[in-house]
Structures are given as C-alpha cells and as structure tokens.
Design a protein around this motif. Sequence first.
Motif, PDB file in Angstrom:
ATOM      1  N   ASP A  25       0.828  -1.208   0.000  1.00 55.62           N
ATOM      2  CA  ASP A  25       0.000   0.000   0.000  1.00 55.62           C
ATOM      3  C   ASP A  25       0.864   1.261   0.000  1.00 55.62           C
ATOM      4  N   LEU A  26       1.891   1.255  -0.848  1.00 53.26           N
ATOM      5  CA  LEU A  26       2.839   2.373  -0.870  1.00 53.26           C
ATOM      6  C   LEU A  26       2.215   3.688  -1.314  1.00 53.26           C
ATOM      7  N   GLU A  27       1.211   3.627  -2.172  1.00 46.76           N
ATOM      8  CA  GLU A  27       0.604   4.872  -2.645  1.00 46.76           C
ATOM      9  C   GLU A  27      -0.243   5.548  -1.576  1.00 46.76           C
ATOM     10  N   ASN A  28      -0.992   4.774  -0.802  1.00 44.96           N
ATOM     11  CA  ASN A  28      -1.863   5.343   0.219  1.00 44.96           C
ATOM     12  C   ASN A  28      -1.204   5.452   1.588  1.00 44.96           C
ATOM     13  N   ASN A  29      -0.178   4.650   1.809  1.00 44.95           N
ATOM     14  CA  ASN A  29       0.477   4.604   3.115  1.00 44.95           C
ATOM     15  C   ASN A  29       2.000   4.538   2.935  1.00 44.95           C
ATOM     16  N   PRO A  30       2.576   5.626   2.407  1.00 43.41           N
ATOM     17  CA  PRO A  30       4.027   5.603   2.187  1.00 43.41           C
ATOM     18  C   PRO A  30       4.776   5.507   3.515  1.00 43.41           C
ATOM     19  N   PRO A  31       5.897   4.795   3.524  1.00 44.65           N
ATOM     20  CA  PRO A  31       6.643   4.653   4.767  1.00 44.65           C
ATOM     21  C   PRO A  31       7.311   5.968   5.170  1.00 44.65           C
ATOM     22  N   PRO A  32       7.383   6.238   6.468  1.00 42.56           N
ATOM     23  CA  PRO A  32       8.072   7.446   6.927  1.00 42.56           C
ATOM     24  C   PRO A  32       9.525   7.433   6.475  1.00 42.56           C
ATOM     25  N   GLY A  33       9.979   8.562   5.964  1.00 43.93           N
ATOM     26  CA  GLY A  33      11.370   8.702   5.556  1.00 43.93           C
ATOM     27  C   GLY A  33      11.645   8.338   4.116  1.00 43.93           C
ATOM     28  N   ALA A  34      10.666   7.778   3.412  1.00 40.89           N
ATOM     29  CA  ALA A  34      10.846   7.445   1.994  1.00 40.89           C
ATOM     30  C   ALA A  34      10.603   8.700   1.167  1.00 40.89           C
ATOM     31  N   ARG A  35      11.491   8.977   0.221  1.00 41.65           N
ATOM     32  CA  ARG A  35      11.361  10.179  -0.607  1.00 41.65           C
ATOM     33  C   ARG A  35      11.092   9.878  -2.075  1.00 41.65           C
ATOM     34  N   VAL A  36      11.789   8.889  -2.625  1.00 39.52           N
ATOM     35  CA  VAL A  36      11.658   8.575  -4.045  1.00 39.52           C
ATOM     36  C   VAL A  36      11.823   7.070  -4.217  1.00 39.52           C
ATOM     37  N   ARG A  37      11.033   6.494  -5.114  1.00 40.05           N
ATOM     38  CA  ARG A  37      11.191   5.076  -5.474  1.00 40.05           C
ATOM     39  C   ARG A  37      11.161   4.978  -6.982  1.00 40.05           C
ATOM     40  N   MET A  38      12.161   4.317  -7.537  1.00 34.35           N
ATOM     41  CA  MET A  38      12.244   4.105  -8.982  1.00 34.35           C
ATOM     42  C   MET A  38      12.493   2.624  -9.219  1.00 34.35           C
ATOM     43  N   ALA A  39      11.884   2.068 -10.254  1.00 29.50           N
ATOM     44  CA  ALA A  39      12.067   0.648 -10.536  1.00 29.50           C
ATOM     45  C   ALA A  39      11.996   0.423 -12.032  1.00 29.50           C
ATOM     46  N   GLY A  40      12.742  -0.589 -12.481  1.00 28.10           N
ATOM     47  CA  GLY A  40      12.709  -0.919 -13.901  1.00 28.10           C
ATOM     48  C   GLY A  40      13.543  -2.142 -14.213  1.00 28.10           C
ATOM     49  N   PRO A  41      13.432  -2.611 -15.451  1.00 26.04           N
ATOM     50  CA  PRO A  41      14.169  -3.805 -15.848  1.00 26.04           C
ATOM     51  C   PRO A  41      15.674  -3.564 -15.801  1.00 26.04           C
ATOM     52  N   TRP A  42      16.391  -4.624 -15.454  1.00 26.09           N
ATOM     53  CA  TRP A  42      17.846  -4.536 -15.362  1.00 26.09           C
ATOM     54  C   TRP A  42      18.425  -5.909 -15.621  1.00 26.09           C
ATOM     55  N   GLU A  43      19.236  -6.024 -16.651  1.00 20.17           N
ATOM     56  CA  GLU A  43      19.867  -7.291 -17.028  1.00 20.17           C
ATOM     57  C   GLU A  43      18.866  -8.434 -16.958  1.00 20.17           C
ATOM     58  N   SER A  44      19.008  -9.369 -16.038  1.00 16.07           N
ATOM     59  CA  SER A  44      18.094 -10.523 -16.002  1.00 16.07           C
ATOM     60  C   SER A  44      17.115 -10.434 -14.839  1.00 16.07           C
ATOM     61  N   GLY A  45      16.582  -9.239 -14.618  1.00 15.96           N
ATOM     62  CA  GLY A  45      15.643  -9.097 -13.519  1.00 15.96           C
ATOM     63  C   GLY A  45      15.110  -7.685 -13.396  1.00 15.96           C
TER      64      GLY A  45
END
Length: 92
Positions: A25-45
Amino acid sequence: MAVLVTSFVPEGTAEQDDQMVQALDLENNPPPGARVRMAGPWESGWRILSLWDSQEAFEAFRDERLLPALERAGRPAPAFQISPLERVRFVD
C-alpha cells in the motif's frame, strides 16, 4: 544522513513489482522517511532504487513491512546495497 538503497530482484518483473507495491500500500500509506522510489528492468531481472531520509528509516520499513510482505508472497528478500549520500538536490 540520506541514503540510496539499491536492490536487484533476479528474474523480477514489472507485474511482480506492481503486486508488491499494492501489497505494501505504498501509494496510500508511504513509509516514513521514503522520498523517491524508482524501478525498472535490469539485465536478467528488476532493479529498485529508493531514496530515504536515513538508513534507520529504511531498515524500519524493511523489517516491519517489506520482509513480512515478501514472506507472505513466498518471495525471497533481495540483497540491499545502502549508500550514504552527502547531498540530495531535487531539480525541476
């Protein structure tokens, strides 16, 4: 001190990442202290980069929310690389 946390999920996919974001539930309940999250494909994962106010804030999230959610989903915990940051500047 701010930290950049990098993790790699071997054979991870966008769909799995979406499921975990919803389970945490990161969109509705972001953790305290979190500022930015980025994710994407990388090599084999899938690679996830996140910016945190402190290592302690990340570790609290990891221990209290992330690891239990991964366990419930039957997924192993990725290795986390934590890098201290001297400066963080957001650019428009």
